[in-house]
Design an enzyme around this catalytic site. Sequence first.
Site, PDB file in Angstrom:
ATOM      1  N   ARG A  47      39.316  26.703  20.427  1.00 17.90           N
ATOM      2  CA  ARG A  47      39.247  25.770  18.728  1.00 17.90           C
ATOM      3  C   ARG A  47      40.540  25.677  18.510  1.00 17.90           C
ATOM      4  O   ARG A  47      40.447  24.054  17.116  1.00 17.90           O
ATOM      5  CB  ARG A  47      39.625  27.570  18.546  1.00 17.90           C
ATOM      6  CG  ARG A  47      39.189  27.854  16.661  1.00 17.90           C
ATOM      7  CD  ARG A  47      39.228  29.363  16.576  1.00 17.90           C
ATOM      8  NE  ARG A  47      40.254  30.751  17.156  1.00 17.90           N
ATOM      9  CZ  ARG A  47      40.245  31.146  16.857  1.00 17.90           C
ATOM     10  NH1 ARG A  47      39.300  32.062  16.255  1.00 17.90           N
ATOM     11  NH2 ARG A  47      41.083  32.079  17.288  1.00 17.90           N
ATOM     12  N   GLU A 226      41.042  52.895  40.743  1.00 15.28           N
ATOM     13  CA  GLU A 226      41.818  51.590  41.302  1.00 15.28           C
ATOM     14  C   GLU A 226      42.969  52.672  40.811  1.00 15.28           C
ATOM     15  O   GLU A 226      43.433  53.111  40.494  1.00 15.28           O
ATOM     16  CB  GLU A 226      41.932  50.285  39.764  1.00 15.28           C
ATOM     17  CG  GLU A 226      40.476  49.733  40.042  1.00 15.28           C
ATOM     18  CD  GLU A 226      40.253  49.375  38.429  1.00 15.28           C
ATOM     19  OE1 GLU A 226      41.066  47.844  37.745  1.00 15.28           O
ATOM     20  OE2 GLU A 226      39.335  49.765  37.251  1.00 15.28           O
ATOM     21  N   HIS A 251      28.863  47.569  37.646  1.00 16.00           N
ATOM     22  CA  HIS A 251      29.602  47.508  38.611  1.00 16.00           C
ATOM     23  C   HIS A 251      29.591  49.129  40.205  1.00 16.00           C
ATOM     24  O   HIS A 251      28.109  48.506  40.743  1.00 16.00           O
ATOM     25  CB  HIS A 251      31.596  47.895  38.710  1.00 16.00           C
ATOM     26  CG  HIS A 251      32.227  46.384  38.445  1.00 16.00           C
ATOM     27  ND1 HIS A 251      31.452  45.384  38.393  1.00 16.00           N
ATOM     28  CD2 HIS A 251      33.333  46.660  37.774  1.00 16.00           C
ATOM     29  CE1 HIS A 251      32.413  44.672  37.511  1.00 16.00           C
ATOM     30  NE2 HIS A 251      33.560  45.729  37.111  1.00 16.00           N
ATOM     31  N   LYS A 351      40.992  55.265  36.864  1.00 14.50           N
ATOM     32  CA  LYS A 351      42.027  53.945  36.642  1.00 14.50           C
ATOM     33  C   LYS A 351      43.243  55.483  37.483  1.00 14.50           C
ATOM     34  O   LYS A 351      42.783  56.419  37.684  1.00 14.50           O
ATOM     35  CB  LYS A 351      42.498  53.585  35.035  1.00 14.50           C
ATOM     36  CG  LYS A 351      41.580  52.967  35.464  1.00 14.50           C
ATOM     37  CD  LYS A 351      42.071  51.719  34.480  1.00 14.50           C
ATOM     38  CE  LYS A 351      41.456  50.300  33.750  1.00 14.50           C
ATOM     39  NZ  LYS A 351      42.023  49.632  35.241  1.00 14.50           N
TER      40      LYS A 351
HETATM   41  N1  NAP Z   1      39.769  38.484  31.718  1.00 18.36           N
HETATM   42  C1  NAP Z   1      39.115  38.323  32.809  1.00 18.36           C
HETATM   43  O1  NAP Z   1      39.480  38.286  33.400  1.00 18.36           O
HETATM   44  C2  NAP Z   1      38.075  38.928  32.483  1.00 18.36           C
HETATM   45  C3  NAP Z   1      37.321  39.569  32.822  1.00 18.36           C
HETATM   46  C4  NAP Z   1      36.208  39.847  32.807  1.00 18.36           C
HETATM   47  C5  NAP Z   1      34.939  38.904  31.499  1.00 18.36           C
HETATM   48  N2  NAP Z   1      36.070  38.937  30.793  1.00 18.36           N
HETATM   49  C6  NAP Z   1      35.405  38.570  29.415  1.00 18.36           C
HETATM   50  O2  NAP Z   1      35.630  37.530  29.657  1.00 18.36           O
HETATM   51  C7  NAP Z   1      35.785  36.958  27.833  1.00 18.36           C
HETATM   52  C8  NAP Z   1      37.041  36.764  27.606  1.00 18.36           C
HETATM   53  O3  NAP Z   1      37.968  36.843  27.875  1.00 18.36           O
HETATM   54  P1  NAP Z   1      39.816  36.600  27.802  1.00 18.36           P
HETATM   55  O4  NAP Z   1      40.491  37.310  28.589  1.00 18.36           O
HETATM   56  O5  NAP Z   1      39.989  34.776  28.412  1.00 18.36           O
HETATM   57  O6  NAP Z   1      40.060  36.184  26.647  1.00 18.36           O
HETATM   58  P2  NAP Z   1      40.824  35.145  25.732  1.00 18.36           P
HETATM   59  O7  NAP Z   1      41.902  35.693  26.531  1.00 18.36           O
HETATM   60  O8  NAP Z   1      41.223  36.383  24.138  1.00 18.36           O
HETATM   61  O9  NAP Z   1      40.388  34.012  25.117  1.00 18.36           O
HETATM   62  C9  NAP Z   1      39.304  33.920  24.631  1.00 18.36           C
HETATM   63  C10 NAP Z   1      38.706  32.567  24.306  1.00 18.36           C
HETATM   64  O10 NAP Z   1      37.757  32.082  22.360  1.00 18.36           O
HETATM   65  C11 NAP Z   1      38.417  31.368  22.029  1.00 18.36           C
HETATM   66  N3  NAP Z   1      37.987  31.755  20.916  1.00 18.36           N
HETATM   67  C12 NAP Z   1      37.934  32.389  20.157  1.00 18.36           C
HETATM   68  N4  NAP Z   1      37.312  32.668  19.234  1.00 18.36           N
HETATM   69  C13 NAP Z   1      36.810  31.255  18.996  1.00 18.36           C
HETATM   70  C14 NAP Z   1      36.428  30.386  18.037  1.00 18.36           C
HETATM   71  N5  NAP Z   1      36.298  30.961  16.941  1.00 18.36           N
HETATM   72  N6  NAP Z   1      36.131  29.153  18.345  1.00 18.36           N
HETATM   73  C15 NAP Z   1      36.346  27.950  19.766  1.00 18.36           C
HETATM   74  N7  NAP Z   1      36.779  29.357  20.684  1.00 18.36           N
HETATM   75  C16 NAP Z   1      37.168  30.479  20.104  1.00 18.36           C
HETATM   76  C17 NAP Z   1      39.806  31.071  22.286  1.00 18.36           C
HETATM   77  O11 NAP Z   1      40.361  30.203  22.147  1.00 18.36           O
HETATM   78  P3  NAP Z   1      41.742  29.567  20.766  1.00 18.36           P
HETATM   79  O12 NAP Z   1      42.768  30.055  21.589  1.00 18.36           O
HETATM   80  O13 NAP Z   1      41.867  27.911  20.486  1.00 18.36           O
HETATM   81  O14 NAP Z   1      41.564  30.409  19.292  1.00 18.36           O
HETATM   82  C18 NAP Z   1      40.104  31.309  24.333  1.00 18.36           C
HETATM   83  O15 NAP Z   1      40.132  30.411  24.384  1.00 18.36           O
HETATM   84  C19 NAP Z   1      35.523  38.217  27.152  1.00 18.36           C
HETATM   85  O16 NAP Z   1      34.237  38.485  26.881  1.00 18.36           O
HETATM   86  C20 NAP Z   1      35.500  39.278  28.072  1.00 18.36           C
HETATM   87  O17 NAP Z   1      35.581  40.196  28.004  1.00 18.36           O
HETATM   88  C21 NAP Z   1      37.330  38.810  30.870  1.00 18.36           C
END
Ligand code: NAP
Length: 508
Positions: A47, A226, A251, A351
């Site tokens: 965004r 964990e 998992h 956990k």
């Molecule tokens: N992090 C991990 O290690 C991990 C592991 C397994 C699964 N996941 C899954 O992966 C997904 C993402 O996780 P995350 O931790 O990376 O989330 P995050 O850090 O909260 O990032 C969310 C992303 O989505 C973007 N976003 C939100 N609203 C938007 C919109 N309306 N239009 C365009 N972009 C938008 C944000 O962009 P802006 O900042 O520009 O708003 C940001 O880049 C989730 O479903 C999570 O459950 C994550």
Amino acid sequence: MVSTSDTTVLIFGASGDLTSRKLIPALFRLSQQQYLSSRCAVIGVARRPKSHHEFRTEMRDTVQARLGENKFDAAAWDVFAQQLFYQQLDITNPDEYATLRTSVQTIESQVGAGNASARIVYLATTPDLIAPAVEGLSTSGMIPPRESESLLRVVVEKPFGRDLSSAQDLTIALSRHLQESQIYRIDHYLGKETVQNILLFRFGNAIFEPLLNRNHVDHIQITVAEALGMEGARGGYYDTSGAMRDVLQNHVLQLLCLIAMDPPSLFHGREIRDEKMKVLQALRPGVIGPVGNWAIRGQYAAGLVNGQPALAYRKEDRVNPNSNRETYVAMRVALDNWRWAGVPFFLRTGKRMPKQLTEIAIQFKNPPLNLFSTVECDGDLCDLVETRPNTLILRIQPQEAISLRFSTKRPGMNYQVQPVSMDFEYGDHFTAQLPEAYERLLLDVMRGDSTLFTRSDELEAAWRFVTPVLESWESSNSVPDLYPAGTWGPTSADRLISETKSRWRAPT
Ligand SMILES: NC(=O)c1ccc[n+]([C@@H]2O[C@H](COP(=O)([O-])OP(=O)(O)OC[C@H]3O[C@@H](n4cnc5c(N)ncnc54)[C@H](OP(=O)(O)O)[C@@H]3O)[C@@H](O)[C@H]2O)c1
């Protein structure tokens, strides 16, 4: 090394944690190993407004910080950065997709990608954005016609729903515009080298597979433990999810499928997933009666983990102080099929356990006659020493290994039993660094290989099994059984396994 054909990778959610911590480092490693064709563009989409240059700098800083100054290859990064781009998009705004489409086409021609290059859209965003993202791609004409469906693959991150009905809703939303073969539901566990080795170990060796059935196996324990708690503000998300949704439903059940499935007729995605699906269809509670007879939920209280004091779950940052969310689940389950009838499977995840550990332990039956029991005395204290059942342990993490425990004769004039083990450790035999799970899985998507991704019917079958347990916990007034942080779970879980005259493993 064979690089992929021209592929454009669009990462929706490019300013998020997953992108900087996992996806960009994985793509960078693929580029370093020449798996990424120079005509592949990687386009971050989110965004916030940002230039290509700002995006490249941000990603470089994060990757460099993760790898450390010494391990970061600046020259290799400069090559990769040429393929890295950024495009602003509000996923929820349908009007912005036309611009996205034009930008993608411009970038593709800039890197020299041909017209027939495939596009991968990686949805690294929250689940509520999946449906609008797919709608937007569709209305902007970015979803190819059915006859060229392989030109678009959409990667979806977990969680895939919260229960059976939300998982079905998600499947419906995706299938409105995409074929099942275009959807790659990623479970990073399946990208781990040692998880894939379960299949090779079982079906690439002739001596173990004939033993893996009800005639020889006493029981199987699957543990995903964990030591971590709610570090890094994880409490907010975890308190809405819990151990069942976060780990067991995906998992642990995937590990169960891999250890219990029948050999596929071909080592292809469809055949392997068909066999996994049969395991999930055969899955039943291990004991008849109410949920409490075969499923236990726990929550950590204050304790010590690795000698360090650990807070109780309810005192963690962003966790409801009255939360009944489970941080531990144990289950006794059974598989109603010819191979496994009567063999209990004990599953547990939690956990704040003593250590991080993922393993599958197969305990074999005792020999039919114990010829070698001896009485050993130390002063007045005497013990009956018998052969112990053989155990085959597949350790997924850490220190990936396969170990076989068996009894041997202690050197001396008498027949005295000594349990020993034969160990194979990955680290001792292979010097090459194991590929990161995301590296392998991203490469598979680029190659169009869906073997290690979860199909919608598998997903539904897993939810169909765990949803009644969640509903029973959430509708009852009961609370999770407490266990001190740094222990292997609540004592109530011992009841599940003690009936079989076994006990949970407490690996050292
Ligand atoms: N992090 C991990 O290690 C991990 C592991 C397994 C699964 N996941 C899954 O992966 C997904 C993402 O996780 P995350 O931790 O990376 O989330 P995050 O850090 O909260 O990032 C969310 C992303 O989505 C973007 N976003 C939100 N609203 C938007 C919109 N309306 N239009 C365009 N972009 C938008 C944000 O962009 P802006 O900042 O520009 O708003 C940001 O880049 C989730 O479903 C999570 O459950 C994550």
